[in-house]
Every structure is written in structure tokens, then in C-alpha cells.
Design an enzyme around this catalytic site. Structure first.
Site, PDB file in Angstrom:
ATOM      1  N   LYS A 116       0.808  -1.216   0.000  1.00 23.25           N
ATOM      2  CA  LYS A 116       0.000   0.000   0.000  1.00 23.25           C
ATOM      3  C   LYS A 116       0.848   1.276   0.000  1.00 23.25           C
ATOM      4  O   LYS A 116       0.442   2.288  -0.569  1.00 23.25           O
ATOM      5  CB  LYS A 116      -0.976  -0.036   1.176  1.00 23.25           C
ATOM      6  CG  LYS A 116      -2.036  -1.130   0.962  1.00 23.25           C
ATOM      7  CD  LYS A 116      -2.793  -1.480   2.215  1.00 23.25           C
ATOM      8  CE  LYS A 116      -3.787  -0.422   2.586  1.00 23.25           C
ATOM      9  NZ  LYS A 116      -4.695  -0.876   3.670  1.00 23.25           N
ATOM     10  N   GLU A 200      -0.833   8.245   7.455  1.00 22.79           N
ATOM     11  CA  GLU A 200      -1.737   9.138   6.716  1.00 22.79           C
ATOM     12  C   GLU A 200      -2.394  10.077   7.711  1.00 22.79           C
ATOM     13  O   GLU A 200      -2.599   9.714   8.874  1.00 22.79           O
ATOM     14  CB  GLU A 200      -2.864   8.317   6.055  1.00 22.79           C
ATOM     15  CG  GLU A 200      -2.516   7.685   4.742  1.00 22.79           C
ATOM     16  CD  GLU A 200      -3.644   6.806   4.193  1.00 22.79           C
ATOM     17  OE1 GLU A 200      -3.446   6.231   3.131  1.00 22.79           O
ATOM     18  OE2 GLU A 200      -4.717   6.694   4.826  1.00 22.79           O
ATOM     19  N   LYS A 201      -2.762  11.230   7.227  1.00 26.12           N
ATOM     20  CA  LYS A 201      -3.626  12.106   8.011  1.00 26.12           C
ATOM     21  C   LYS A 201      -4.926  11.336   8.225  1.00 26.12           C
ATOM     22  O   LYS A 201      -5.428  10.689   7.300  1.00 26.12           O
ATOM     23  CB  LYS A 201      -3.881  13.377   7.188  1.00 26.12           C
ATOM     24  CG  LYS A 201      -4.809  14.344   7.831  1.00 26.12           C
ATOM     25  CD  LYS A 201      -4.038  15.409   8.562  1.00 26.12           C
ATOM     26  CE  LYS A 201      -4.979  16.302   9.348  1.00 26.12           C
ATOM     27  NZ  LYS A 201      -4.284  17.026  10.402  1.00 26.12           N
ATOM     28  N   HIS A 208     -16.549   6.181   2.547  1.00 20.69           N
ATOM     29  CA  HIS A 208     -15.723   5.252   1.772  1.00 20.69           C
ATOM     30  C   HIS A 208     -16.425   5.047   0.432  1.00 20.69           C
ATOM     31  O   HIS A 208     -17.526   4.509   0.369  1.00 20.69           O
ATOM     32  CB  HIS A 208     -15.588   3.921   2.532  1.00 20.69           C
ATOM     33  CG  HIS A 208     -14.850   2.865   1.762  1.00 20.69           C
ATOM     34  ND1 HIS A 208     -13.652   2.332   2.183  1.00 20.69           N
ATOM     35  CD2 HIS A 208     -15.139   2.239   0.591  1.00 20.69           C
ATOM     36  CE1 HIS A 208     -13.242   1.432   1.299  1.00 20.69           C
ATOM     37  NE2 HIS A 208     -14.132   1.356   0.325  1.00 20.69           N
ATOM     38  N   LYS A 237     -16.509  -3.535   6.319  1.00 19.36           N
ATOM     39  CA  LYS A 237     -17.766  -3.145   5.682  1.00 19.36           C
ATOM     40  C   LYS A 237     -18.930  -4.034   6.127  1.00 19.36           C
ATOM     41  O   LYS A 237     -18.759  -5.246   6.281  1.00 19.36           O
ATOM     42  CB  LYS A 237     -17.614  -3.234   4.159  1.00 19.36           C
ATOM     43  CG  LYS A 237     -16.556  -2.281   3.615  1.00 19.36           C
ATOM     44  CD  LYS A 237     -16.090  -2.679   2.229  1.00 19.36           C
ATOM     45  CE  LYS A 237     -14.899  -1.846   1.805  1.00 19.36           C
ATOM     46  NZ  LYS A 237     -14.202  -2.396   0.642  1.00 19.36           N
ATOM     47  N   GLU A 275     -10.130   2.172  -4.163  1.00 16.40           N
ATOM     48  CA  GLU A 275     -10.842   2.690  -2.987  1.00 16.40           C
ATOM     49  C   GLU A 275     -10.410   4.125  -2.690  1.00 16.40           C
ATOM     50  O   GLU A 275      -9.213   4.433  -2.684  1.00 16.40           O
ATOM     51  CB  GLU A 275     -10.556   1.817  -1.764  1.00 16.40           C
ATOM     52  CG  GLU A 275     -11.085   0.395  -1.920  1.00 16.40           C
ATOM     53  CD  GLU A 275     -11.055  -0.414  -0.616  1.00 16.40           C
ATOM     54  OE1 GLU A 275     -11.788  -1.400  -0.536  1.00 16.40           O
ATOM     55  OE2 GLU A 275     -10.287  -0.058   0.310  1.00 16.40           O
ATOM     56  N   GLU A 288      -6.503   2.678  -1.400  1.00 16.97           N
ATOM     57  CA  GLU A 288      -5.829   1.444  -1.829  1.00 16.97           C
ATOM     58  C   GLU A 288      -6.524   0.859  -3.046  1.00 16.97           C
ATOM     59  O   GLU A 288      -7.637   1.242  -3.387  1.00 16.97           O
ATOM     60  CB  GLU A 288      -5.793   0.408  -0.703  1.00 16.97           C
ATOM     61  CG  GLU A 288      -7.141  -0.163  -0.342  1.00 16.97           C
ATOM     62  CD  GLU A 288      -7.044  -1.454   0.474  1.00 16.97           C
ATOM     63  OE1 GLU A 288      -6.023  -2.169   0.397  1.00 16.97           O
ATOM     64  OE2 GLU A 288      -8.006  -1.762   1.181  1.00 16.97           O
ATOM     65  N   ARG A 292      -8.600  -7.865  -7.024  1.00 20.19           N
ATOM     66  CA  ARG A 292      -9.392  -9.106  -7.040  1.00 20.19           C
ATOM     67  C   ARG A 292     -10.864  -8.733  -7.108  1.00 20.19           C
ATOM     68  O   ARG A 292     -11.203  -7.547  -7.010  1.00 20.19           O
ATOM     69  CB  ARG A 292      -9.158  -9.862  -5.733  1.00 20.19           C
ATOM     70  CG  ARG A 292      -9.425  -8.965  -4.547  1.00 20.19           C
ATOM     71  CD  ARG A 292      -9.472  -9.670  -3.230  1.00 20.19           C
ATOM     72  NE  ARG A 292      -9.284  -8.742  -2.121  1.00 20.19           N
ATOM     73  CZ  ARG A 292     -10.225  -7.977  -1.594  1.00 20.19           C
ATOM     74  NH1 ARG A 292     -11.460  -8.010  -2.061  1.00 20.19           N
ATOM     75  NH2 ARG A 292      -9.960  -7.154  -0.601  1.00 20.19           N
ATOM     76  N   ARG A 338     -24.291  -7.657   4.574  1.00 19.34           N
ATOM     77  CA  ARG A 338     -23.537  -8.882   4.872  1.00 19.34           C
ATOM     78  C   ARG A 338     -24.168  -9.563   6.087  1.00 19.34           C
ATOM     79  O   ARG A 338     -24.305  -8.950   7.150  1.00 19.34           O
ATOM     80  CB  ARG A 338     -22.080  -8.555   5.186  1.00 19.34           C
ATOM     81  CG  ARG A 338     -21.373  -7.873   4.038  1.00 19.34           C
ATOM     82  CD  ARG A 338     -19.889  -7.771   4.319  1.00 19.34           C
ATOM     83  NE  ARG A 338     -19.237  -6.960   3.291  1.00 19.34           N
ATOM     84  CZ  ARG A 338     -17.930  -6.927   3.102  1.00 19.34           C
ATOM     85  NH1 ARG A 338     -17.130  -7.665   3.849  1.00 19.34           N
ATOM     86  NH2 ARG A 338     -17.410  -6.166   2.154  1.00 19.34           N
TER      87      ARG A 338
HETATM   88  P1  ADP Z   1      -7.809  -2.388   4.883  1.00 20.13           P
HETATM   89  O1  ADP Z   1      -7.110  -2.722   3.613  1.00 20.13           O
HETATM   90  O2  ADP Z   1      -7.142  -2.964   6.101  1.00 20.13           O
HETATM   91  O3  ADP Z   1      -9.284  -2.639   4.834  1.00 20.13           O
HETATM   92  P2  ADP Z   1      -8.079   0.450   4.166  1.00 20.13           P
HETATM   93  O4  ADP Z   1      -6.897   1.278   3.867  1.00 20.13           O
HETATM   94  O5  ADP Z   1      -8.894  -0.032   3.002  1.00 20.13           O
HETATM   95  O6  ADP Z   1      -7.611  -0.810   5.081  1.00 20.13           O
HETATM   96  O7  ADP Z   1      -9.027   1.207   5.163  1.00 20.13           O
HETATM   97  C1  ADP Z   1     -10.177   0.603   5.731  1.00 20.13           C
HETATM   98  C2  ADP Z   1     -11.068   1.646   6.379  1.00 20.13           C
HETATM   99  O8  ADP Z   1     -10.340   2.343   7.410  1.00 20.13           O
HETATM  100  C3  ADP Z   1     -11.555   2.747   5.454  1.00 20.13           C
HETATM  101  O9  ADP Z   1     -12.706   2.378   4.741  1.00 20.13           O
HETATM  102  C4  ADP Z   1     -11.829   3.850   6.451  1.00 20.13           C
HETATM  103  O10 ADP Z   1     -13.055   3.644   7.136  1.00 20.13           O
HETATM  104  C5  ADP Z   1     -10.719   3.706   7.456  1.00 20.13           C
HETATM  105  N1  ADP Z   1      -9.553   4.562   7.076  1.00 20.13           N
HETATM  106  C6  ADP Z   1      -8.427   4.151   6.415  1.00 20.13           C
HETATM  107  N2  ADP Z   1      -7.579   5.183   6.231  1.00 20.13           N
HETATM  108  C7  ADP Z   1      -8.170   6.273   6.769  1.00 20.13           C
HETATM  109  C8  ADP Z   1      -7.806   7.665   6.898  1.00 20.13           C
HETATM  110  N3  ADP Z   1      -6.638   8.132   6.438  1.00 20.13           N
HETATM  111  N4  ADP Z   1      -8.684   8.499   7.495  1.00 20.13           N
HETATM  112  C9  ADP Z   1      -9.864   8.056   7.988  1.00 20.13           C
HETATM  113  N5  ADP Z   1     -10.269   6.764   7.914  1.00 20.13           N
HETATM  114  C10 ADP Z   1      -9.440   5.876   7.320  1.00 20.13           C
END
Ligand code: ADP
Length: 447
Positions: A116, A200-201, A208, A237, A275, A288, A292, A338
Site C-alpha cells: 500500500k 496518513e492524516k 468510503h 464493511k 478505494e 488502496e 481481485r 452482509r
Molecule cells: P484495509 O485494507 O485494512 O481494509 P483500508 O486502507 O482499506 O484498510 O481502510 C479501511 C477503512 O479504514 C476505510 O474504509 C476507512 O473507514 C478507514 N480509514 C483508512 N484510512 C483512513 C484515513 N486516512 N482516514 C480516515 N479513515 C481511514
């Protein structure tokens, strides 16, 4: 077209893939662990091969065993579904070496997007917006702290190899940083045997929003619009919708273009998902790419009329995409819930056991993707998702009414489920208004 495909997965997604193959006139081979001998996918496929004991590392993650099963049955391709080996570049490479088609992108692309922190770099280079944060992977807490100070709190510490919400920690000030970094890194080591992190901030109350991509081997890339996956619990989710109530046509076009640009940047092939997080001012940021098919793919299928599994198979076979971007028309509204075997009254602990009684909802616009049957014994070993209830209506209001009716009808006896929990979400006034973000569940439903 392929004559025979092996499905390297179990549960509802294996069943979903078997059904698509059957419609395409393709023979199917199921693989199963010893505990899955009676599972639906084992029963439905044309052939079934036991690949090892219940533990995933000995069966559904056992690459040699799966490759052997493919060679023995003379299947020409492997569909990995999601989870398990679906994003494992080593496995994709092994398939290639054995002249088996892996239904997904190449090992190189999986590697490029699977890390990532690397993916963030690639997006930055091509001009897809990313969340402010680290530009390189980080292994030392002190380096992370410097970046956190620079971008300002709150920040989120994430794992380069992350997935399923693992290895993530939100931090609100300097004092908490080092400790949280070390904890997140330990979790990452345990889950992925990797120590690379990034910062990340932390966006406050984002939505999402993800875009479904299809890309063929000839450089054609299209998107199938967005899915709004803001209803989450612990970053997982629970409910997904398409389209999103907050995306208008100009924004869809802009985000769709960013998503296709991201796919082009890595010469992506097959189905994938980009995403994004969307803030209250409608700024969007890449988080990310999933290389798949995703759990929530049916909502995109319902609103576009495109069968994503069939498209994956066609693309992997080397066919050119028939659908052009201008042919993708989003019509109506779809929502997926789900249904998990878990106990909301006991901190969502998994609830394996025997299904004593079952009634799946049906009717106009109701789709249930599941591997359930009466008498099925849900093993404790695997994911707790039992079924996906997908509804389709002409608009969101109609879809919610169908969902309410279908959830009310859904009967699973013998194990605890989250059906009532889902019912309380979809009847909440804020959900009905569409006024939700990723913190909705935590704020309004379950603290
Ligand atoms: P994973 O691959 O573990 O599912 P993701 O990067 O897709 O992780 O993030 C999953 C969820 O985490 C996002 O849908 C969001 O709800 C929260 N999230 C991730 N990064 C941030 C961010 N920088 N700020 C706020 N929420 C975040």
C-alpha cells in the site's frame, strides 16, 4: 473459451463462481478442506478434490496442493475468489509457471498495488490524489513521529501489507505515537510477517467510496461507477450501496477518471477496485487498490447489468472487453447487507454451529448469494460471513423497503447472526436520509 476452471475458494464466492461457469458452459472443479466435505461448493461443482486439513494454511492457502489439483483435473484456469490466495503474487506466479491461467492480474501488478505504501507512491506520480502522509514506507517509530508532527494530528498508522483493518492505529498526539506505532507494527508482523508501515492524516468522518474497474489485456479500461461502503464496524464493511447518494454525475466522472487513470498507471488487467475516502467538502483521496473481485461486487452488477465474474473469465481468457465506457449505464439502486454468523450481544464473537432451520428471502429484486443450506454445519475455522442479501429497486427508497422486508423474512436458526443488527442500521433515521459516514455505526448503533 476455457473448458474447465478450478475454484480456489469456499463459501458463497465459490458457489457464485461455479454458477457463472455453469452459465458459460465451463466445467468446474471445487477444492475443499476435510471439514468442508459437505459444503455447498463441494457438492455443486462438477468435480471436487480434497486439498488438506481444515486449517487454511494446510488447505485453502496450500499452493502446491491447489496447483496439483488443477494439474490432475486438467483445469486450465484458477479463479481465486477473494481472500485466501487471491492477492498472493507468489501463487499467481506459480500458476503462470505451470501454464495455468490465474484469473486476475499478473504477479507484478499484484505486488505493485498490494504494497500500500508503494501504491501511494505510484498514485502520487500519476496525479491521483492521495491522503497527506508519508512518501516512503517506514520501519522506525521515530521517523513516523516526525511525519505525524509535520502533517498534524490525528494521524492513522497503517501497514504496507495491510488488509482487513489489521495493523491500523489512530493517534491523536505526540505522547501516544511511539507506543501505538509499536503496537501496530507488532500486529503487522504477526498478521503479515512484515514490518513496513506508513502514515496518513486521519480524515474525520469521511465516506468510503470505491470504483469498480474492468481492464482487458489490450489497454481498455472501464469503470462501473461507485459503491458507497461507509457503513462499517471496526473498519470492516457491513452494508454497501450503489450508486452513492453523495456522488453526482460530474463527481462520478472525475472520480471514475482518477480510478481508470490509476488502473492505466500499472497496466492493470482483470477486475479491480480503487478505494477512495471522500471528505465533507467532496475532496477524494486514493486509499488502496484491491486486485481481485470484492465481496460487494453484486451491487455493481445489479445497477449496471454486467456480470463481473463472467467478465473476469472472459478477460483472463484473452478476450477484448465488449463493453465501452459509454455503454455503462447506472440504473436503479442496489444495497447489499452482509449476514454474518456472529453474536452482536457478545462483542460480535463468531457463532459457528449447525443450521437447524433456514428461510432465505426472495421476491422481485431480492438476491441472496450464500452457501447455506438447512443442516449445514458452519465450521469455526473460517470467515463468519454466511450470506449476502442484495436488493435492487428503482431508487434508494424502494431498495430500502425491499431490504427491510427481506431482512424481516430472513430466518437462520441454530447460530447467532447479525440480521437484527443490520435491521437496526437500515431503520435508523440517519441511514434513511443517507446521512452517514464511516463512523455511523460506532456513533449511532453500537458504541
Ligand atoms: P484495509 O485494507 O485494512 O481494509 P483500508 O486502507 O482499506 O484498510 O481502510 C479501511 C477503512 O479504514 C476505510 O474504509 C476507512 O473507514 C478507514 N480509514 C483508512 N484510512 C483512513 C484515513 N486516512 N482516514 C480516515 N479513515 C481511514
Amino acid at each position: 473459451m476455457f473448458k474447465k476452471i478450478l475454484i480456489a475458494n469456499r463459501g458463497e464466492i465459490a458457489v457464485r463462481i461455479i454458477r457463472a461457469c455453469r452459465e458459460m458452459g465451463i466445467q468446474t472443479v471445487a477444492v475443499y478442506s476435510e471439514i468442508d466435505k459437505e459444503a455447498l461448493h463441494t457438492q455443486l461443482a462438477d468435480e471436487a478434490i480434497c486439498i488438506g486439513p481444515a486449517q487454511v494454511k494446510s488447505s485453502y492457502l496450500n499452493m502446491e496442493s491447489i496447483i496439483n489439483a488443477t494439474l490432475v483435473t486438467k483445469a486450465e484456469a484458477i479463479h481465486p475468489g477473494f481472500g485466501f490466495l487471491s492477492e498472493n503474487s507468489k501463487f499467481a506466479k506459480m500458476c503462470q509457471q505451470c501454464q495455468i491461467t490465474f484469473i486476475g492480474p499478473s504477479a507484478e501488478i499484484i505486488d505493485k498495488m498490494g504494497n500500500k505504501a508503494e501504491a501511494r507512491k505510484t498514485m502520487l506520480e500519476v496525479g491521483v490524489p492521495i491522503i497527506p502522509g508519508s512518501k516512503e514506507p517506514i520501519t522506525k517509530a521515530e521517523e513516523g513521529l516526525d511525519i505525524a508532527k509535520e502533517i498534524g494530528y490525528p494521524v492513522i498508522i497503517k501497514a504496507s501489507a495491510g488488509g482487513g483493518g489489521k495493523g491500523m492505529r489512530i493517534v491523536y498526539d505526540d505522547a501516544e505515537f511511539i507506543n501505538n506505532f509499536n503496537m501496530a507494527q507488532n500486529e503487522t508482523m504477526n498478521a503479515f510477517n512484515d514490518n513496513e508501515m506508513y502514515i496518513e492524516k486521519y480524515l474525520v468522518n469521511p465516506r468510503h467510496i470505491e470504483f469498480q474497474i474492468l481492464a482487458d489485456e489490450y489497454g481498455n479500461v472501464i469503470h462501473l461507477g461507485e459503491r458507497d461502503c461507509s457503513i462499517q464496524r471496526r473498519h470492516q464493511k457491513l452494508i454497501e450501496e450503489s450508486p452513492s447518494v453523495v456522488i453526482d454525475e460530474p463527481l462520478r466522472k472525475k472520480m471514475g477518471e482518477a480510478a481508470t487513470l490509476a488502473a492505466h498507471a500499472v497496466k492493470y488487467t482483470n477486475a479491480g477496485t480503487i478505494e477512495f475516502l471522500l471528505d465533507k467538502d467532496k475532496n477524494f483521496y486514493f486509499i488502496e487498490m484491491n486486485t481481485r473481485i470484492q465481496v460487494e461486487h453484486p451491487v455493481s452488477e445489479m445497477v449496471t447489468g454486467i456480470d463481473l465474474i463472467k467478465e473476469q473469465i472472459n478477460i483472463a481468457y484473452g478476450n477484448e472487453l465488449k463493453v465501452k465506457q459509454k455503454d455503462v449505464i447506472i440504473s436503479g439502486y442496489a444495497i447489499e447487507c452482509r449476514i454474518n454468523a456472529e453474536d452482536p450481544e457478545n462483542n460480535f464473537r463468531p457463532s459457528p454451529g449447525r443450521i437447524e432451520n433456514l428461510h432465505l428471502p426472495g421476491g422481485n429484486g431480492i438476491r441472496v448469494d450464500s452457501a447455506l443450506f438447512c443442516g449445514y454445519n458452519i465450521p469455526p475455522t473460517y470467515d463468519s460471513m454466511l450470506a449476502k442479501l442484495i436488493v435492487y429497486g428503482k431508487n434508494r427508497d424502494e431498495a430500502i423497503k425491499k431490504l427491510r422486508s427481506a431482512l424481516g423474512e430472513f430466518v437462520v436458526q441454530g447460530v447467532k447472526t447479525n440480521i437484527d443488527f443490520q435491521y437496526s442500521i437500515i431503520n435508523h433515521p440517519k441511514f434513511l436520509e443517507g446521512d452517514v459516514d464511516t463512523h455511523f455505526v460506532q456513533e449511532y448503533i453500537y458504541k
